[in-house]
Design a protein around this motif. Structure first.
Motif, PDB file in Angstrom:
ATOM      1  N   TYR A   1      28.356  14.502  10.187  1.00 33.53           N
ATOM      2  CA  TYR A   1      29.086  14.810   8.955  1.00 33.53           C
ATOM      3  C   TYR A   1      28.196  14.644   7.732  1.00 33.53           C
ATOM      4  CZ  TYR A   1      32.337  14.521   5.055  1.00 33.53           C
ATOM      5  OH  TYR A   1      32.963  14.735   3.857  1.00 33.53           O
ATOM      6  N   THR A   2      28.170  15.666   6.910  1.00 35.11           N
ATOM      7  CA  THR A   2      27.460  15.639   5.634  1.00 35.11           C
ATOM      8  C   THR A   2      28.494  15.846   4.533  1.00 35.11           C
ATOM      9  OG1 THR A   2      25.486  16.605   6.627  1.00 35.11           O
ATOM     10  CG2 THR A   2      25.669  16.711   4.224  1.00 35.11           C
TER      11      THR A   2
ATOM     12  N   TYR B   1      23.707  24.335   3.797  1.00 35.75           N
ATOM     13  CA  TYR B   1      23.693  22.937   3.356  1.00 35.75           C
ATOM     14  C   TYR B   1      24.229  22.001   4.422  1.00 35.75           C
ATOM     15  CZ  TYR B   1      24.736  18.734   0.660  1.00 35.75           C
ATOM     16  OH  TYR B   1      24.808  17.432   0.229  1.00 35.75           O
ATOM     17  N   ARG B   2      25.340  22.379   5.067  1.00 34.50           N
ATOM     18  CA  ARG B   2      25.923  21.502   6.068  1.00 34.50           C
ATOM     19  C   ARG B   2      26.688  22.320   7.101  1.00 34.50           C
ATOM     20  NH1 ARG B   2      31.437  18.493   4.282  1.00 34.50           N
ATOM     21  NH2 ARG B   2      32.616  20.295   3.595  1.00 34.50           N
TER      22      ARG B   2
ATOM     23  N   SER C   1      28.401  17.781  15.533  1.00 38.03           N
ATOM     24  CA  SER C   1      27.408  17.719  14.459  1.00 38.03           C
ATOM     25  C   SER C   1      27.637  16.467  13.616  1.00 38.03           C
ATOM     26  CB  SER C   1      27.495  18.974  13.582  1.00 38.03           C
ATOM     27  OG  SER C   1      28.780  19.099  13.006  1.00 38.03           O
TER      28      SER C   1
END
Length: 580
Positions: A163-164, A154-155, A161
């Protein structure tokens, strides 16, 4: 889990007072935790805010007790110092009703330009994390826990990277429910059967504990499954939360504790209320988290001590078997003497000889095996040598058994000390084992640190205002008994039970202080959970350490004995401080 979205809302509301506060220093005590030292703003003096992504105890609260500070800061701590130290907290916010906090920090970079950073604190059990991001671009600088594509599809939480946020639960916001109709519709969408389960399934931020409280309050005015009564209880509680009218409290129910930001009327037990949710969380989590960390840090020591104790117990079993065998020593001597007495009847090369046993009143004829390669005299000497060997083995085995019993007592003492040890106590126990040759020095001889000449001791103040000192490991016990205490001070220790040395300073005290000191000796011992624990007490002048004895071991005389039952509440009520 009691740390639900509503509790996080209370935390965020309380932390808004930090606007304008400067981050003076950042420490990382362990792999999951940051401590921010804050100054200025509306704070008086310096305060320390703990942010923890511990999988078992994720939390945010003030911290007053000292935290370990590694000599070499971890990489994430160095990154946080670079981007956040010296910065000013602008806002603290909670997105929605999630268990997430955003702490925005304004700081000048190396070029003097103002930049904005965001600390995202995700308080989600084993998925908890602390992530430093750039709120303008959404880029992640780093996280205290890395999440790779192999861990989550999912993340990703890795430097560079994007941010989710954690996945949304598709639940309604409990603070935005306008009326009974919408409330009923939300409950119908939930899959649970019980009213509390339906509340948890329908609304974000509501834990099972809070849902049970809502159902209990509804039952007080109607049936628990009556949606009208349930709505009224829900509405009144949410109205209090919307206006930030929180009531932080801890309920102790038969040894199990619960905390909340509202009164838990459905739970029986002692209740302790607080003005601050951050103070409430420190009290609730402080001991639990430290005990958990101590267990982790001492797990290898605990296994080592148990293994060493088991080795000595097995050694004693073998020595007992040796002594049992050696009890035949007299028979070897008698056999040799019978051969001497019958030397005239024995020829070299005979495999055996039959003689009369004059030592037995029945005087039976016995057969003695001989070595054909030896002369009669040499055969007799062979039996005398076996006699001497067996006799000596009894003496040696007895000495080894006594040494093994002393080792077992020593390891029992250390195991008892681990049960009440703090992080600093564990390191002192580890150093002691290294000095005694049981463990290797960490980092080699070149990295050996100089031991402090004055270890930290717990100093309680009795109800008669008399200081009572407690040593929690052998390093502290030796310093307390052999160096700090005066000849007329009173020394206490549990009778025949591994435990701590306790010293009452001075002579001007009564029975209350003596009883409290005895209770401390019992509390910091293997007898902590027992009743009527025997505690010996005598003057320091009658306590001495034998030459060559293990650390912390003493002998004493002129003692008297008290029988006490440790009362944890009474002990916690005594003022205590750490002194060096």
């Amino acid at each position: 889990m009691s740390l639900d979205g509503i509790v996080v809302r209370a935390i965020a509301h309380e932390l808004r007072q930090l606007a304008g506060t400067r981050i003076h220093r950042i420490h990382q005590p362990d792999d999951h935790t940051l401590v921010l030292q804050l100054r200025g703003g509306g704070l008086r003096g310096q305060s320390r805010l703990l942010l923890s992504a511990n999988p078992t105890y994720p939390r945010v609260h003030w911290v007053t007790r000292p935290q370990p500070n590694p000599l070499e800061a971890p990489m994430f701590c160095m990154l946080m110092r670079k981007h956040c130290e010296g910065g000013v907290i602008e806002t603290v916010a909670q997105p929605g009703c999630e268990r997430v906090l955003h702490i925005d920090i304004r700081q000048r970079d190396e070029l003097g330009d103002i930049s904005l950073k965001r600390i995202v604190v995700e308080l989600m059990g084993r998925h908890s994390n602390i992530i430093l991001t750039d709120p303008a671009t959404g880029r992640i600088y780093d996280g205290i826990h890395h999440v790779t594509p192999a861990i989550s599809s999912y993340r990703v939480v890795m430097p560079g990277s994007t941010y989710t946020p954690p996945p949304e639960q598709a639940k309604a916001d409990p603070l935005a429910v306008p009326d009974h109709v919408r409330f009923t519709e939300s409950l119908r969408l939930s899959e649970g059967d019980a009213p509390d389960r339906r509340l948890v399934d329908a609304y974000a931020g509501i834990s099972p504990l809070l849902a049970r409280e809502i159902v209990h309050r509804a039952a007080a005015s109607g049936a628990p499954d009556d949606t009208e009564a349930l709505w009224r209880a829900f509405r009144d509680m949410m109205e209090s939360f919307r206006s930030h009218a929180y009531e932080p409290n801890i309920v102790d129910r038969g040894g199990r504790t619960f905390f909340s930001v509202t009164r838990l009327t459905h739970l029986d037990g002692g209740i302790r209320t607080f003005d601050s949710i951050l103070e409430c969380l420190e009290i609730y989590y402080g001991d639990k988290a430290e005990r958990d960390l101590v267990r982790q840090k001492s797990a290898d020591l605990h296994r080592f001590l148990l293994n060493e104790k088991a080795k000595n117990e097995k050694k004693i079993e073998k020595l007992e078997a040796t002594i049992e065998e050696a009890k035949e020593a007299d028979r070897y001597r008698i056999t040799g003497e019978l051969l001497i007495a019958n030397m005239h009847a024995i020829q070299k090369g005979q495999p055996c000889v039959e003689v009369i046993d004059y030592y037995d009143e029945r005087q039976p004829v016995v057969t003695i095996e001989l070595d054909p390669q030896l002369t009669p005299s040499e055969n007799a000497q062979r039996w005398f040598k076996r006699y001497n060997k067996a006799k000596n083995s009894i003496t040696a085995a007895a000495a080894q058994m006594e040494a093994a019993r002393e080792e077992i007592a020593y390891f029992d003492t250390l195991l008892a000390q681990l049960e009440t040890a703090s992080l600093q106590d564990i390191e002192e126990i580890r150093e002691e084992l290294a000095e005694q040759g049981y463990l290797k020095q960490r980092g080699g001889a070149g990295a050996k640190k100089r031991k402090p000449s004055r270890p930290a001791l717990l100093c309680y103040t009795s109800s008669e205002n008399v200081p009572i000192y407690v040593g929690k490991n052998n390093t502290q016990n030796e310093y307390l008994t052999n160096r700090l205490a005066s000849p007329n001070d009173t020394w206490l220790h549990t009778k025949d039970i591994p435990g701590s040395h306790v010293v009452i300073r001075g002579t001007g005290f009564g029975n209350a202080t003596l009883e409290e000191a005895a209770m401390l000796a019992a509390y910091y011992s293997r007898g902590k959970e027992s009743s009527l624990v025997p505690v010996d007490y005598t003057l320091i002048r009658h306590v001495r350490k034998p030459s060559g004895a293990k650390p912390g071991f003493v002998i004493y005389d002129h003692q008297k004995t008290l029988f006490v039952t440790p009362d944890e509440e009474r002990i916690k009520a005594l003022p205590v401080r750490t002194v060096t």
